[in-house]
Design a protein around this motif. Sequence first.
Motif, PDB file in Angstrom:
ATOM      1  N   TYR A  29       0.829  -1.207   0.000  1.00  0.00           N
ATOM      2  CA  TYR A  29       0.000   0.000   0.000  1.00  0.00           C
ATOM      3  C   TYR A  29       0.868   1.263   0.000  1.00  0.00           C
ATOM      4  CZ  TYR A  29      -3.584   3.350   1.322  1.00  0.00           C
ATOM      5  OH  TYR A  29      -4.427   4.431   1.345  1.00  0.00           O
ATOM      6  N   TYR A  30       1.965   1.232   0.740  1.00  0.00           N
ATOM      7  CA  TYR A  30       2.847   2.398   0.842  1.00  0.00           C
ATOM      8  C   TYR A  30       4.022   2.346  -0.135  1.00  0.00           C
ATOM      9  CZ  TYR A  30       0.195   3.968   4.827  1.00  0.00           C
ATOM     10  OH  TYR A  30      -0.825   4.404   5.618  1.00  0.00           O
ATOM     11  N   SER A  31       4.058   1.352  -0.982  1.00  0.00           N
ATOM     12  CA  SER A  31       5.139   1.213  -1.955  1.00  0.00           C
ATOM     13  C   SER A  31       5.149   2.391  -2.927  1.00  0.00           C
ATOM     14  CB  SER A  31       4.938  -0.094  -2.730  1.00  0.00           C
ATOM     15  OG  SER A  31       5.786  -0.132  -3.842  1.00  0.00           O
ATOM     16  N   LYS A  32       6.339   2.751  -3.385  1.00  0.00           N
ATOM     17  CA  LYS A  32       6.458   3.815  -4.388  1.00  0.00           C
ATOM     18  C   LYS A  32       5.978   3.332  -5.757  1.00  0.00           C
ATOM     19  CE  LYS A  32      10.298   6.421  -2.289  1.00  0.00           C
ATOM     20  NZ  LYS A  32       9.930   6.111  -0.936  1.00  0.00           N
ATOM     21  N   GLU A  33       6.000   2.022  -5.954  1.00  0.00           N
ATOM     22  CA  GLU A  33       5.565   1.446  -7.228  1.00  0.00           C
ATOM     23  C   GLU A  33       4.050   1.301  -7.254  1.00  0.00           C
ATOM     24  OE1 GLU A  33       7.724  -2.225  -7.619  1.00  0.00           O
ATOM     25  OE2 GLU A  33       9.612  -1.199  -7.203  1.00  0.00           O
ATOM     26  N   GLN A  34       3.464   1.529  -8.414  1.00  0.00           N
ATOM     27  CA  GLN A  34       2.020   1.364  -8.572  1.00  0.00           C
ATOM     28  C   GLN A  34       1.655  -0.107  -8.434  1.00  0.00           C
ATOM     29  OE1 GLN A  34       0.460   4.284  -7.837  1.00  0.00           O
ATOM     30  NE2 GLN A  34      -1.130   3.123  -8.841  1.00  0.00           N
ATOM     31  N   ASN A  35       0.574  -0.382  -7.739  1.00  0.00           N
ATOM     32  CA  ASN A  35       0.062  -1.752  -7.622  1.00  0.00           C
ATOM     33  C   ASN A  35      -1.418  -1.698  -7.275  1.00  0.00           C
ATOM     34  OD1 ASN A  35      -0.348  -1.924  -4.610  1.00  0.00           O
ATOM     35  ND2 ASN A  35       1.852  -1.520  -4.618  1.00  0.00           N
ATOM     36  N   GLN A  36      -2.081  -2.822  -7.408  1.00  0.00           N
ATOM     37  CA  GLN A  36      -3.529  -2.890  -7.185  1.00  0.00           C
ATOM     38  C   GLN A  36      -3.911  -2.807  -5.712  1.00  0.00           C
ATOM     39  OE1 GLN A  36      -4.583  -6.544  -9.115  1.00  0.00           O
ATOM     40  NE2 GLN A  36      -4.444  -5.677 -11.169  1.00  0.00           N
ATOM     41  N   ILE A  37      -2.977  -3.103  -4.831  1.00  0.00           N
ATOM     42  CA  ILE A  37      -3.272  -3.058  -3.391  1.00  0.00           C
ATOM     43  C   ILE A  37      -3.610  -1.626  -2.965  1.00  0.00           C
ATOM     44  CG2 ILE A  37      -2.336  -3.457  -1.068  1.00  0.00           C
ATOM     45  CD1 ILE A  37      -2.911  -6.068  -2.664  1.00  0.00           C
ATOM     46  N   LYS A  38      -2.991  -0.635  -3.600  1.00  0.00           N
ATOM     47  CA  LYS A  38      -3.219   0.775  -3.242  1.00  0.00           C
ATOM     48  C   LYS A  38      -4.702   1.149  -3.316  1.00  0.00           C
ATOM     49  CE  LYS A  38       1.343   2.434  -4.572  1.00  0.00           C
ATOM     50  NZ  LYS A  38       1.849   3.106  -3.394  1.00  0.00           N
ATOM     51  N   SER A  39      -5.418   0.615  -4.289  1.00  0.00           N
ATOM     52  CA  SER A  39      -6.848   0.928  -4.395  1.00  0.00           C
ATOM     53  C   SER A  39      -7.718  -0.118  -3.703  1.00  0.00           C
ATOM     54  CB  SER A  39      -7.261   1.074  -5.868  1.00  0.00           C
ATOM     55  OG  SER A  39      -6.942  -0.099  -6.576  1.00  0.00           O
ATOM     56  N   ALA A  40      -7.191  -1.327  -3.513  1.00  0.00           N
ATOM     57  CA  ALA A  40      -7.993  -2.407  -2.928  1.00  0.00           C
ATOM     58  C   ALA A  40      -8.026  -2.387  -1.400  1.00  0.00           C
ATOM     59  CB  ALA A  40      -7.466  -3.757  -3.405  1.00  0.00           C
ATOM     60  N   LEU A  41      -6.973  -1.840  -0.774  1.00  0.00           N
ATOM     61  CA  LEU A  41      -6.906  -1.850   0.693  1.00  0.00           C
ATOM     62  C   LEU A  41      -7.742  -0.683   1.232  1.00  0.00           C
ATOM     63  CD1 LEU A  41      -5.557  -3.670   2.823  1.00  0.00           C
ATOM     64  CD2 LEU A  41      -3.768  -1.954   3.008  1.00  0.00           C
ATOM     65  N   LEU A  42      -9.024  -0.942   1.379  1.00  0.00           N
ATOM     66  CA  LEU A  42      -9.983   0.079   1.812  1.00  0.00           C
ATOM     67  C   LEU A  42      -9.755   0.480   3.270  1.00  0.00           C
ATOM     68  CD1 LEU A  42     -13.207  -1.525   0.255  1.00  0.00           C
ATOM     69  CD2 LEU A  42     -11.701   0.218  -0.759  1.00  0.00           C
ATOM     70  N   PRO A  43     -10.260   1.659   3.653  1.00  0.00           N
ATOM     71  CA  PRO A  43     -10.104   2.091   5.055  1.00  0.00           C
ATOM     72  C   PRO A  43     -10.586   1.056   6.076  1.00  0.00           C
ATOM     73  CG  PRO A  43     -10.857   3.921   3.720  1.00  0.00           C
ATOM     74  CD  PRO A  43     -10.858   2.711   2.828  1.00  0.00           C
ATOM     75  N   ILE A  44     -11.691   0.364   5.802  1.00  0.00           N
ATOM     76  CA  ILE A  44     -12.191  -0.641   6.755  1.00  0.00           C
ATOM     77  C   ILE A  44     -11.172  -1.765   6.948  1.00  0.00           C
ATOM     78  CG2 ILE A  44     -13.515  -1.912   5.000  1.00  0.00           C
ATOM     79  CD1 ILE A  44     -14.579  -1.524   8.661  1.00  0.00           C
ATOM     80  N   TYR A  45     -10.481  -2.152   5.861  1.00  0.00           N
ATOM     81  CA  TYR A  45      -9.473  -3.211   5.969  1.00  0.00           C
ATOM     82  C   TYR A  45      -8.280  -2.709   6.770  1.00  0.00           C
ATOM     83  CZ  TYR A  45     -12.182  -4.973   1.976  1.00  0.00           C
ATOM     84  OH  TYR A  45     -13.192  -5.382   1.141  1.00  0.00           O
ATOM     85  N   LYS A  46      -7.887  -1.465   6.523  1.00  0.00           N
ATOM     86  CA  LYS A  46      -6.758  -0.894   7.273  1.00  0.00           C
ATOM     87  C   LYS A  46      -7.107  -0.805   8.756  1.00  0.00           C
ATOM     88  CE  LYS A  46      -6.259   2.549   4.266  1.00  0.00           C
ATOM     89  NZ  LYS A  46      -5.796   3.793   3.643  1.00  0.00           N
ATOM     90  N   GLU A  47      -8.343  -0.434   9.062  1.00  0.00           N
ATOM     91  CA  GLU A  47      -8.752  -0.327  10.469  1.00  0.00           C
ATOM     92  C   GLU A  47      -8.722  -1.690  11.156  1.00  0.00           C
ATOM     93  OE1 GLU A  47     -12.481   1.806  10.206  1.00  0.00           O
ATOM     94  OE2 GLU A  47     -11.437   3.508   9.269  1.00  0.00           O
ATOM     95  N   ARG A  48      -9.161  -2.724  10.444  1.00  0.00           N
ATOM     96  CA  ARG A  48      -9.115  -4.076  11.015  1.00  0.00           C
ATOM     97  C   ARG A  48      -7.669  -4.523  11.225  1.00  0.00           C
ATOM     98  NH1 ARG A  48     -13.436  -6.636   6.757  1.00  0.00           N
ATOM     99  NH2 ARG A  48     -15.328  -5.709   7.624  1.00  0.00           N
ATOM    100  N   ILE A  49      -6.799  -4.181  10.290  1.00  0.00           N
ATOM    101  CA  ILE A  49      -5.379  -4.528  10.416  1.00  0.00           C
ATOM    102  C   ILE A  49      -4.767  -3.797  11.614  1.00  0.00           C
ATOM    103  CG2 ILE A  49      -3.109  -4.226   9.320  1.00  0.00           C
ATOM    104  CD1 ILE A  49      -4.513  -4.888   6.618  1.00  0.00           C
ATOM    105  N   ILE A  50      -5.120  -2.518  11.773  1.00  0.00           N
ATOM    106  CA  ILE A  50      -4.625  -1.734  12.918  1.00  0.00           C
ATOM    107  C   ILE A  50      -5.049  -2.394  14.225  1.00  0.00           C
ATOM    108  CG2 ILE A  50      -4.901   0.455  14.173  1.00  0.00           C
ATOM    109  CD1 ILE A  50      -5.146   1.790  11.324  1.00  0.00           C
ATOM    110  N   GLU A  51      -6.309  -2.772  14.298  1.00  0.00           N
ATOM    111  CA  GLU A  51      -6.828  -3.396  15.523  1.00  0.00           C
ATOM    112  C   GLU A  51      -6.088  -4.706  15.821  1.00  0.00           C
ATOM    113  OE1 GLU A  51     -10.949  -5.390  17.167  1.00  0.00           O
ATOM    114  OE2 GLU A  51     -11.097  -3.908  15.544  1.00  0.00           O
ATOM    115  N   ALA A  52      -5.922  -5.541  14.797  1.00  0.00           N
ATOM    116  CA  ALA A  52      -5.222  -6.819  14.996  1.00  0.00           C
ATOM    117  C   ALA A  52      -3.772  -6.585  15.425  1.00  0.00           C
ATOM    118  CB  ALA A  52      -5.270  -7.651  13.722  1.00  0.00           C
ATOM    119  N   CYS A  53      -3.118  -5.624  14.791  1.00  0.00           N
ATOM    120  CA  CYS A  53      -1.709  -5.346  15.121  1.00  0.00           C
ATOM    121  C   CYS A  53      -1.560  -4.849  16.552  1.00  0.00           C
ATOM    122  CB  CYS A  53      -1.115  -4.356  14.119  1.00  0.00           C
ATOM    123  SG  CYS A  53      -0.774  -5.109  12.514  1.00  0.00           S
ATOM    124  N   PHE A  54      -2.448  -3.977  16.988  1.00  0.00           N
ATOM    125  CA  PHE A  54      -2.365  -3.525  18.386  1.00  0.00           C
ATOM    126  C   PHE A  54      -2.632  -4.696  19.335  1.00  0.00           C
ATOM    127  CE2 PHE A  54      -2.611   1.060  17.130  1.00  0.00           C
ATOM    128  CZ  PHE A  54      -1.495   1.466  17.848  1.00  0.00           C
TER     129      PHE A  54
END
Length: 190
Positions: free
Chosen positions: A101-126
């Motif tokens: 998602y944070y890569s300098k190279e273009q990829n499909q993850i940049k548009s596919a990783l929606l805010p809800i998915y990022k929030e779930r990842i944040i919760e799991a990581c904490f």
Amino acid sequence: MTTKQLYKELNYVNHSREKRLFYANMVISNPDLIPKLLEILFMVDDKVSCRAAWVYEFMCGEHLEASIPYLDTFTMHMNKVHLDPAVRPVAKVCEYLVKAYYSKEQNQIKSALLPIYKERIIEACFDWMINDEKIAPKAYAMNVLYLLGQDYDWIHPELVMILERDYQMQSSGFKARARHILKKVKKNNT
């Protein structure tokens, strides 16, 4: 191949890179196996779920875009995974996703990783950071939280607090990664 057949097949997966890669490539070649693999991965009390997690991690390492149609399922259920050999690969997949998602190279993850998915990842990581997990999931979680902290300004202060609080009680591996992350956070905030 049915879920039951895949389940049986996963019994042949072991710690060897060769076996994990073989089954990961099998899944990449047959994308209809991905939901079945995830179904087995989320049988969280079953030891075979760990083998499914290893294969899913390798699949994502080889072809991360194959995970895109299943991001909702993966992020919705990943916090239920609790067996140590399964938690590490799940945390690693989160790191793969966030790094892409944070890569300098273009990829499909940049548009596919929606805010809800990022929030779930944040919760799991904490959760991995504050629970009694091994060093690897904590190390992946630190990195993920550091990266996501670029967009969520509340993450870095929370992460710093946890790292500083737990520093003395953790392993040398944790301490080394924590020092690295703390230095990066402080550098970003100056």
